[in-house]
Design a protein around this motif. Structure first.
Motif, PDB file in Angstrom:
ATOM      1  N   LEU A 467     -10.595  -1.865   3.766  1.00  0.00           N
ATOM      2  CA  LEU A 467      -9.922  -0.657   3.075  1.00  0.00           C
ATOM      3  C   LEU A 467      -8.620  -0.943   2.514  1.00  0.00           C
ATOM      4  CD1 LEU A 467     -10.357   1.406   6.667  1.00  0.00           C
ATOM      5  CD2 LEU A 467     -11.951   1.449   4.413  1.00  0.00           C
ATOM      6  N   LEU A 468      -8.522  -0.434   1.419  1.00  0.00           N
ATOM      7  CA  LEU A 468      -7.545  -0.817   0.411  1.00  0.00           C
ATOM      8  C   LEU A 468      -6.780   0.375  -0.104  1.00  0.00           C
ATOM      9  CD1 LEU A 468      -8.993  -3.653  -1.683  1.00  0.00           C
ATOM     10  CD2 LEU A 468      -7.967  -3.938   0.298  1.00  0.00           C
ATOM     11  N   ASP A 469      -5.370   0.831   0.206  1.00  0.00           N
ATOM     12  CA  ASP A 469      -4.889   1.694  -0.295  1.00  0.00           C
ATOM     13  C   ASP A 469      -3.879   1.527  -1.333  1.00  0.00           C
ATOM     14  OD1 ASP A 469      -3.578   4.244  -0.585  1.00  0.00           O
ATOM     15  OD2 ASP A 469      -2.665   4.419   1.651  1.00  0.00           O
ATOM     16  N   GLU A 470      -4.189   1.920  -2.445  1.00  0.00           N
ATOM     17  CA  GLU A 470      -3.531   1.629  -3.779  1.00  0.00           C
ATOM     18  C   GLU A 470      -3.125  -0.064  -3.942  1.00  0.00           C
ATOM     19  OE1 GLU A 470      -3.113   3.571  -6.018  1.00  0.00           O
ATOM     20  OE2 GLU A 470      -3.308   5.661  -5.150  1.00  0.00           O
ATOM     21  N   PRO A 471      -3.951  -0.801  -3.878  1.00  0.00           N
ATOM     22  CA  PRO A 471      -3.607  -2.348  -3.952  1.00  0.00           C
ATOM     23  C   PRO A 471      -2.883  -2.970  -4.969  1.00  0.00           C
ATOM     24  CG  PRO A 471      -5.973  -2.064  -4.460  1.00  0.00           C
ATOM     25  CD  PRO A 471      -5.261  -0.372  -3.971  1.00  0.00           C
ATOM     26  N   THR A 472      -3.050  -2.223  -6.294  1.00  0.00           N
ATOM     27  CA  THR A 472      -2.274  -2.582  -7.716  1.00  0.00           C
ATOM     28  C   THR A 472      -0.951  -1.978  -7.800  1.00  0.00           C
ATOM     29  OG1 THR A 472      -3.546  -0.821  -8.756  1.00  0.00           O
ATOM     30  CG2 THR A 472      -4.546  -3.019  -8.887  1.00  0.00           C
ATOM     31  N   ASN A 473      -0.533  -1.188  -6.863  1.00  0.00           N
ATOM     32  CA  ASN A 473       0.653  -0.769  -6.868  1.00  0.00           C
ATOM     33  C   ASN A 473       1.682  -1.812  -6.793  1.00  0.00           C
ATOM     34  OD1 ASN A 473       0.294   1.841  -7.231  1.00  0.00           O
ATOM     35  ND2 ASN A 473       1.186   2.598  -5.385  1.00  0.00           N
ATOM     36  N   HIS A 474       2.982  -1.888  -7.719  1.00  0.00           N
ATOM     37  CA  HIS A 474       3.804  -3.033  -7.792  1.00  0.00           C
ATOM     38  C   HIS A 474       3.426  -4.394  -8.292  1.00  0.00           C
ATOM     39  CE1 HIS A 474       6.074  -0.140  -5.234  1.00  0.00           C
ATOM     40  NE2 HIS A 474       5.319  -0.375  -4.288  1.00  0.00           N
ATOM     41  N   LEU A 475       2.035  -4.608  -8.558  1.00  0.00           N
ATOM     42  CA  LEU A 475       1.562  -5.660  -9.248  1.00  0.00           C
ATOM     43  C   LEU A 475       1.813  -5.529 -10.429  1.00  0.00           C
ATOM     44  CD1 LEU A 475      -1.521  -6.371  -6.999  1.00  0.00           C
ATOM     45  CD2 LEU A 475       0.666  -7.264  -6.779  1.00  0.00           C
ATOM     46  N   ASP A 476       2.001  -6.824 -11.308  1.00  0.00           N
ATOM     47  CA  ASP A 476       2.025  -6.763 -12.603  1.00  0.00           C
ATOM     48  C   ASP A 476       0.661  -7.006 -13.193  1.00  0.00           C
ATOM     49  OD1 ASP A 476       1.458  -9.605 -12.603  1.00  0.00           O
ATOM     50  OD2 ASP A 476       3.672 -10.160 -12.425  1.00  0.00           O
ATOM     51  N   ILE A 477       0.413  -6.955 -14.480  1.00  0.00           N
ATOM     52  CA  ILE A 477      -0.626  -7.061 -15.019  1.00  0.00           C
ATOM     53  C   ILE A 477      -1.535  -8.484 -14.822  1.00  0.00           C
ATOM     54  CG2 ILE A 477      -2.107  -6.874 -17.210  1.00  0.00           C
ATOM     55  CD1 ILE A 477      -0.445  -5.121 -18.317  1.00  0.00           C
ATOM     56  N   THR A 478      -0.846  -9.658 -14.634  1.00  0.00           N
ATOM     57  CA  THR A 478      -1.605 -10.582 -14.395  1.00  0.00           C
ATOM     58  C   THR A 478      -2.174 -10.629 -13.020  1.00  0.00           C
ATOM     59  OG1 THR A 478      -0.150 -11.762 -16.071  1.00  0.00           O
ATOM     60  CG2 THR A 478      -1.203 -13.203 -14.426  1.00  0.00           C
ATOM     61  N   SER A 479      -1.312 -10.200 -12.009  1.00  0.00           N
ATOM     62  CA  SER A 479      -1.617 -10.116 -10.672  1.00  0.00           C
ATOM     63  C   SER A 479      -2.642  -9.001 -10.589  1.00  0.00           C
ATOM     64  CB  SER A 479      -0.508  -9.873  -9.809  1.00  0.00           C
ATOM     65  OG  SER A 479       0.655 -10.970 -10.062  1.00  0.00           O
ATOM     66  N   CYS A 480      -2.674  -7.893 -11.356  1.00  0.00           N
ATOM     67  CA  CYS A 480      -3.807  -7.032 -11.027  1.00  0.00           C
ATOM     68  C   CYS A 480      -5.044  -7.659 -11.493  1.00  0.00           C
ATOM     69  CB  CYS A 480      -3.455  -5.704 -11.950  1.00  0.00           C
ATOM     70  SG  CYS A 480      -2.209  -4.727 -11.422  1.00  0.00           S
ATOM     71  N   GLU A 481      -5.042  -8.408 -12.639  1.00  0.00           N
ATOM     72  CA  GLU A 481      -6.322  -9.084 -13.105  1.00  0.00           C
ATOM     73  C   GLU A 481      -6.733  -9.905 -11.946  1.00  0.00           C
ATOM     74  OE1 GLU A 481      -5.001 -10.329 -16.767  1.00  0.00           O
ATOM     75  OE2 GLU A 481      -5.355  -8.640 -17.840  1.00  0.00           O
ATOM     76  N   ALA A 482      -5.876 -10.680 -11.487  1.00  0.00           N
ATOM     77  CA  ALA A 482      -6.279 -11.559 -10.210  1.00  0.00           C
ATOM     78  C   ALA A 482      -6.952 -10.916  -9.290  1.00  0.00           C
ATOM     79  CB  ALA A 482      -5.188 -12.549  -9.773  1.00  0.00           C
ATOM     80  N   LEU A 483      -6.321 -10.010  -8.914  1.00  0.00           N
ATOM     81  CA  LEU A 483      -6.981  -9.315  -7.641  1.00  0.00           C
ATOM     82  C   LEU A 483      -8.159  -8.635  -8.082  1.00  0.00           C
ATOM     83  CD1 LEU A 483      -6.483  -7.892  -4.958  1.00  0.00           C
ATOM     84  CD2 LEU A 483      -5.403  -6.096  -6.029  1.00  0.00           C
ATOM     85  N   GLU A 484      -8.238  -8.242  -9.406  1.00  0.00           N
ATOM     86  CA  GLU A 484      -9.538  -7.513  -9.832  1.00  0.00           C
ATOM     87  C   GLU A 484     -10.654  -8.696  -9.519  1.00  0.00           C
ATOM     88  OE1 GLU A 484      -9.634  -6.272 -13.962  1.00  0.00           O
ATOM     89  OE2 GLU A 484      -8.537  -4.578 -13.139  1.00  0.00           O
ATOM     90  N   ASN A 485     -10.421  -9.929 -10.181  1.00  0.00           N
ATOM     91  CA  ASN A 485     -11.480 -10.914 -10.231  1.00  0.00           C
ATOM     92  C   ASN A 485     -11.712 -11.253  -8.845  1.00  0.00           C
ATOM     93  OD1 ASN A 485     -11.316 -11.099 -12.950  1.00  0.00           O
ATOM     94  ND2 ASN A 485      -9.834 -12.631 -13.021  1.00  0.00           N
TER      95      ASN A 485
END
Length: 652
Positions: A467-485
């Motif tokens: 259960l993830l509540d806004e997991p990309t908040n505060h992450l930069d784009i590179t980190s968002c892409e890593a989380l995405e993958n």
């Protein structure tokens, strides 16, 4: 028109150089996205532009017509003013004029008819109307409503607003100002999707220029026509939105790699010739050696090793085995606070391996619903249950589960005491906590660093239902892409609250939209959801009458004549556009070679460049009109529908 230019800007803090030799220009039609990893110096550069920091080296030239508006990523200070009155402070000058006009009106009603009073009333009334005095209150209300505020919210004092509401208020004040260059630092933070879409529409219609720092890739794709990247301490500029920037950057990196490899190969070839000449050991051979060595020196002077990309997160989620097909279900859930109901009749059913997203406006109860699922809140009615052998893991957008006094190392190690210190430090290293960074206290970490700690703890849990509540908040784009993958390759089940439309498009199998009366279900990604919403909206009826009839000889000749005229316009416009492109490129190059201190010359060249750009816009507009008319004519020929008489005259 050139609004601003940066020339050789350098900036350091303590022993760390943030960036150097920064050069770029902003013109009045620019919609620039500003990207780079967290901590690279984007906000610092904004503060330099605002005048809060002075660069170590370099200069900034601002056009006299440039008026800058700045939005920080943190909300405005508390105030006892109401939301509406605080927004109206943008128009304090108009409010002062309005008060003076009322005073003059009262004096005239009292019998004072002096000519200077009448003249002052006339001049002030004209100025008040010219500067928008008749509409500023309605524009203020419209902006606040567009950002999601209700009429009831208008009476709330600023100190009673949430962080997200204060961000919206700050954004409204900025958008209502008459700035022609906006600096927007993470403007979508704390905004729900509806408010972000409103902001996108505003920026699409905005007549000035702006630079926007954002990690919202979907947003950047919608509102930018240029991308500025700050990486490894220097700036690169690319034409196009974020997606186009990625393509151009990859092409440029490949080009640089090939040039580097070809240069290294050529140096090796010449070194082989030198070795061969040395073996022959003749006088003339040493002349050749000297010549070849000069060639090597010239090549080495131009040799630039391709830069390594900034280090990115490297991790993957591994789920526990053994969960059944039925992962989670909820029936008739309802919740309210202080007599106000948030939602009711919530029914959810999630199967193994699904990636489900929960959407809804700010304040609708999405986080509260998740807190029911993790046992922090108790529902008013209804029930929910987890499936057999389901192990749930929860990401809290506020990171409330982190202990402020602990170090990063202890925060993870205390949660997983069976791990060795080496294993914990290795895990932290993969989340970019290097060396002494692991001894930083949680209270000292940035929002992005805290989010990375929370994600690391979740990764180590082995949960098979996240259960993830806004997991990309505060992450930069590179980190968002890593989380995405990582989430793309996760073999468990996902239930995610997010306003990150890029993430939703990449992952979503289904979407639940939370309303006060339950949830609405949509299959597919965000784009599919948006299309379903659009199709559900009332459609305007087609009002244009269609004219059918014989396509006689005369009409055919008229259309052929009009087609020739349109083709001529298109060809002429394309030729002039190419000529203007050449002139603009030559003048831009010449400007780059002019000394930064010769501001008068730069200004003259900027004005000439502006004239060329204006002419180019006129030519492109004519080309577009002719192309659309030709396209409409082709469509009419294909369908046999030539519309009204204007179609026959080439007007579409």
């Amino acid at each position: 028109m050139l609004l601003m230019s940066l020339n050789n800007i350098d900036m350091s803090f303590a022993d760390r150089e943030l960036f150097s030799d920064v050069n770029f220009e902003i013109y009045d039609a620019d919609r620039a996205g500003f990207v780079g990893v967290n901590g690279s110096g984007k906000t610092t550069l904004f503060r330099i532009l605002k005048g809060e920091h002075i660069p170590d080296e370099g200069s900034i030239h601002m056009a006299g017509s440039c008026k800058m508006g700045f939005m920080e990523q943190f909300a405005c200070n508390s105030s006892e003013k109401t939301l509406y009155d605080e927004a109206l402070t943008v128009f304090s000058r108009l409010e002062d004029m309005e008060l003076e006009l009322e005073e003059i009106h009262d004096r005239i009603d009292a019998g004072s008819c002096a000519s200077e009073i009448i003249e002052r009333q006339t001049l002030l009334s004209e100025r008040f109307e010219r500067e928008g005095g008749l509409t500023y209150k309605s524009r203020t209300a419209s902006a606040l409503t567009g950002l999601g505020f209700t009429q009831r919210d208008f009476a709330l004092t600023v100190d009673k607003l949430s962080g997200g509401q204060r961000s919206k208020l700050q954004l409204a004040k900025l958008l209502l100002s008459d700035a022609n260059l906006l600096l927007l630092d993470e403007p979508t933070n704390h905004l729900d999707i509806q408010s972000v879409e409103w902001l996108e529409k505003f920026l699409e219609d905005y007549r000035g220029a702006y630079i926007v720092i954002s990690h919202d890739r979907y947003f950047l794709d919608k509102v930018t026509n240029r991308t500025i990247e700050l990486e490894n301490g220097h700036i690169d500029c690319y034409k196009g939105n974020y997606t186009r920037f990625l393509e151009l950057k990859a092409e440029e990196q490949e080009r640089r790699r090939k040039v580097y490899e070809a240069t290294v190969k050529e140096i090796g070839r010449i070194e082989g010739i030198i070795e061969q000449q040395k073996r022959w050991n003749q006088a003339r051979n040493y002349v050749t050696i000297a010549s070849k060595q000069k060639s090597i020196d010239r090549l080495e002077a131009t040799l630039v090793r391709p830069e390594e990309a900034p280090e990115a997160l490297k991790f993957k989620f591994k789920s526990a085995d053994g969960c059944g097909n039925d992962v989670f279900c909820a029936e008739r859930l309802a919740l309210g606070f202080d007599g106000k109901q948030l939602f009711r009749n919530v029914n959810i059913d999630i199967k193994k391996g699904e990636r489900v997203f929960l959407l809804g406006g700010n304040g609708c109860g999405k986080t509260s619903l998740f807190r029911i699922f993790i046992g922090q809140y108790e529902q008013d009615c209804g029930e929910y249950k987890y499936g057999t052998r389901v192990q749930m893991g929860y990401f809290d957008q506020a990171q409330a589960g982190l202990t402020e006094s602990k170090t990063a190392l202890d925060e993870v190690w205390d949660e997983y005491p069976k791990m060795t210190e080496t294993a914990v430090r290795t895990a932290l290293g993969s989340f970019l906590f290097k060396g002494d960074d692991v001894f930083k206290r949680i209270s000292e970490l940035s929002g992005g660093e805290r989010a990375r700690i929370a994600i690391l703890k979740l990764m180590l849990s082995g949960a098979n239902f996240l259960l993830l509540d806004e997991p990309t908040n505060h992450l930069d784009i590179t980190s968002c892409e890593a989380l995405e993958n990582a989430l793309m390759n996760y073999d468990g089940t996902l239930f995610i609250i997010s306003h990150d439309r890029y993430l939703i498009n990449k992952l979503a199998d289904r979407i639940y939209y939370l309303t006060p009366d339950g949830v609405k279900e949509y299959l597919g990604s965000y784009d599919a959801y948006a299309l379903a919403q659009m199709n559900a909206a009332p459609k305007r009826e087609e009002t244009l009458p269609k004219k059918t009839g014989a396509n006689d000889y005369k009409l055919k000749k008229e259309r052929e004549s009009e087609r020739r005229k349109l083709n001529t316009r298109i060809t002429r416009a394309e030729k002039e556009t190419e000529e203007l492109d050449g002139k603009i490129a030559a003048l831009t190059k010449e400007m780059s070679e002019v000394s930064g201190t010769d501001y008068q010359r730069v200004l003259e060249m900027s004005e000439e460049l502006e004239r060329l750009r204006e002419r180019q816009e006129e030519v492109m507009s004519d080309w577009e009109d002719a192309s659309l008319a030709l396209e409409a004519m082709d469509s009419a020929v294909t369908t046999g529908d030539f519309g009204d008489d204007k179609a026959d005259q080439g007007v579409y």
